[in-house]
Design a protein around this motif. Structure first.
Motif, mmCIF file in Angstrom:
data_model
loop_
_atom_site.group_PDB
_atom_site.id
_atom_site.type_symbol
_atom_site.label_atom_id
_atom_site.label_comp_id
_atom_site.label_asym_id
_atom_site.label_seq_id
_atom_site.Cartn_x
_atom_site.Cartn_y
_atom_site.Cartn_z
ATOM 1 N N PHE A 1 0.798 -1.231 0.000
ATOM 2 C CA PHE A 1 0.000 0.000 0.000
ATOM 3 C C PHE A 1 0.828 1.277 0.000
ATOM 4 O O PHE A 1 0.283 2.351 -0.174
ATOM 5 C CB PHE A 1 -0.957 -0.008 1.203
ATOM 6 N N ILE B 1 -0.303 8.087 3.883
ATOM 7 C CA ILE B 1 -0.826 6.905 4.566
ATOM 8 C C ILE B 1 -0.445 7.097 6.031
ATOM 9 O O ILE B 1 0.671 7.513 6.338
ATOM 10 C CB ILE B 1 -0.268 5.582 3.981
ATOM 11 N N SER C 1 -10.279 7.060 2.426
ATOM 12 C CA SER C 1 -9.664 5.724 2.478
ATOM 13 C C SER C 1 -8.261 5.690 1.882
ATOM 14 O O SER C 1 -7.525 4.729 2.128
ATOM 15 C CB SER C 1 -10.577 4.698 1.810
ATOM 16 N N THR D 1 -4.958 4.986 0.573
ATOM 17 C CA THR D 1 -4.330 3.790 -0.014
ATOM 18 C C THR D 1 -5.242 2.572 0.028
ATOM 19 O O THR D 1 -4.957 1.581 -0.641
ATOM 20 C CB THR D 1 -3.082 3.400 0.783
ATOM 21 N N GLY D 2 -6.271 2.595 0.862
ATOM 22 C CA GLY D 2 -7.153 1.437 1.011
ATOM 23 C C GLY D 2 -6.681 0.448 2.068
ATOM 24 O O GLY D 2 -7.349 -0.558 2.338
ATOM 25 N N TYR D 3 -5.537 0.743 2.694
ATOM 26 C CA TYR D 3 -4.984 -0.202 3.681
ATOM 27 C C TYR D 3 -5.974 -0.516 4.812
ATOM 28 O O TYR D 3 -6.259 -1.670 5.108
ATOM 29 C CB TYR D 3 -3.661 0.352 4.263
ATOM 30 N N GLU E 1 -13.332 8.047 -0.905
ATOM 31 C CA GLU E 1 -12.131 8.853 -1.124
ATOM 32 C C GLU E 1 -12.425 9.798 -2.290
ATOM 33 O O GLU E 1 -13.001 9.371 -3.291
ATOM 34 C CB GLU E 1 -10.960 7.891 -1.426
ATOM 35 N N THR F 1 -5.762 3.291 -7.467
ATOM 36 C CA THR F 1 -4.580 2.619 -6.916
ATOM 37 C C THR F 1 -4.967 1.745 -5.734
ATOM 38 O O THR F 1 -4.460 0.632 -5.590
ATOM 39 C CB THR F 1 -3.530 3.673 -6.467
ATOM 40 N N SER F 2 -5.878 2.243 -4.890
ATOM 41 C CA SER F 2 -6.251 1.460 -3.701
ATOM 42 C C SER F 2 -6.885 0.137 -4.117
ATOM 43 O O SER F 2 -6.599 -0.910 -3.528
ATOM 44 C CB SER F 2 -7.159 2.261 -2.765
ATOM 45 N N ASN G 1 -4.164 -2.147 -5.207
ATOM 46 C CA ASN G 1 -3.429 -2.637 -4.025
ATOM 47 C C ASN G 1 -4.205 -3.752 -3.323
ATOM 48 O O ASN G 1 -3.635 -4.784 -2.957
ATOM 49 C CB ASN G 1 -3.214 -1.497 -3.012
#
Ligand code: SAH
Length: 231
Positions: A44, A65, A93, A95-97, A116, A124-125, A128
Motif C-alpha cells: 500500500f 498513509i 480511504s 491507499t485502502g490499507y 475517497e 490505486t487502492s 493494491n
C-alpha cells in the motif's frame, strides 16, 4: 547489498512490524494482530517509501498513509464494532490499507466501504487491495471503494457499526453522526492546527457521547480543490 539468504521477505517485515506494535501495547487484540499480518502494508505504500517504518508516508495528492501505530490504534478502538457481519465506513480511504483491514475484521457477511475524493487514489487502492489478503472480499462485493466527498458519508449502505475518518475535520460532520447505527462508534480526528482523535459513541437510545482519545496530526478533511492546491 544484503545477501539474499539473510534478507527477509516483505511479509516477514510486516510480521515484525505487527510484533513490535504488540510489544508496545498498541495492539492488544489477537484478531487485530491477525488482520494486520494478513494485509501486507508493503503493498500500500508507493515505491521509495518505508512501509514498515512507524511514520506516515506521502502517497501523492497532498495525502499520506497514516503511521502503523495510528492504524493499529484505530482498529483497537473500533474492534467491538468490527465484529463479523458488521458494517464499516472508512472516510478518506487513501491507499485502502485500513479499508482492507476492516473488510477482514467484518468478514464476507459484513461490509467495508471506503470513500475517497481523489479518483486516482481510489484506482490505486483497488489495485493494491487486489494483491492483498482482502482480495476475496473485493471480489465478492463485501468490500467496495467509491469516489465521493466523504463529508457526506455513504448513505447507500448506512447505518454503520463503525465509522473511521482518516482526515481531520474542522468539526464532526453531522451526516456521519446520522449514518452511525445506535450502538455504533466513530473515530475521527477533529481540529485544524491542533487536532484531537475523538471517539463518538451513539448509544442504543440514540444519544451521542464524544471523548478525546489523543492528540494527532492528520491531513485535512476538505474539498478536493483545497487539498490539491495546498502547498
Ligand atoms: N487512511 C488513509 C488516510 C489517507 S490520508 C490511509 O492510511 O491510507 C487522508 C485521505 O483523505 C486522503 O487520501 C485524502 O485525499 C482524503 N480526503 C480528504 N478530504 C476528503 C473528503 N472530503 N472526502 C473524501 N476523501 C477525503
Amino acid at each position: 547489498m544484503e545477501h539474499a539468504l539473510w534478507s527477509s521477505g516483505a511479509s516477514d517485515k510486516n510480521k515484525s512490524m505487527v510484533e513490535q506494535l504488540r510489544r508496545y501495547g498498541i495492539i492488544r487484540s489477537s484478531k487485530v494482530a491477525e488482520v494486520m499480518e494478513a494485509v501486507d502494508r508493503g503493498l500500500f505504500v508507493p515505491p521509495g517509501g518505508s512501509p514498515y517504518f512507524d511514520s506516515p508516508m506521502p502517497i501523492g495528492y497532498n495525502a499520506t498513509i497514516s503511521a502503523p501505530h495510528m492504524h493499529a490504534a484505530c482498529l483497537e478502538l473500533l474492534e467491538k464494532n468490527l465484529q463479523p457481519g458488521m458494517r464499516a465506513l472508512d472516510v478518506g480511504s487513501g491507499t485502502g490499507y485500513l479499508t482492507a483491514c476492516f473488510a477482514l475484521m467484518v468478514g464476507s457477511e459484513g461490509r467495508a466501504v471506503g470513500v475517497e475524493h481523489i479518483p486516482e487514489l481510489v484506482d490505486t487502492s483497488i489495485e493494491n487491495i487486489k494483491k492483498s489478503g482482502a482480495a476475496p472480499q473485493l471480489n465478492d462485493g463485501a468490500l467496495s471503494i467509491h469516489v465521493a466527498d466523504g463529508r457526506e458519508g455513504w448513505p447507500e449502505l448506512a447505518p454503520y457499526d463503525a465509522i473511521h475518518v482518516g482526515a481531520a475535520a474542522p468539526q464532526i460532520p453531522e451526516a456521519l453522526v446520522e449514518q452511525l447505527k445506535p450502538g455504533g462508534r466513530m473515530v475521527i480526528p477533529v481540529g485544524t492546527m491542533f487536532q484531537e482523535l475523538k471517539v463518538v459513541d451513539k448509544k442504543l437510545d440514540g444519544t451521542v457521547s464524544v471523548r478525546d482519545e489523543t492528540s494527532v496530526r492528520y491531513v485535512p478533511l476538505t474539498s478536493k480543490e483545497a487539498q490539491l492546491h495546498a502547498n
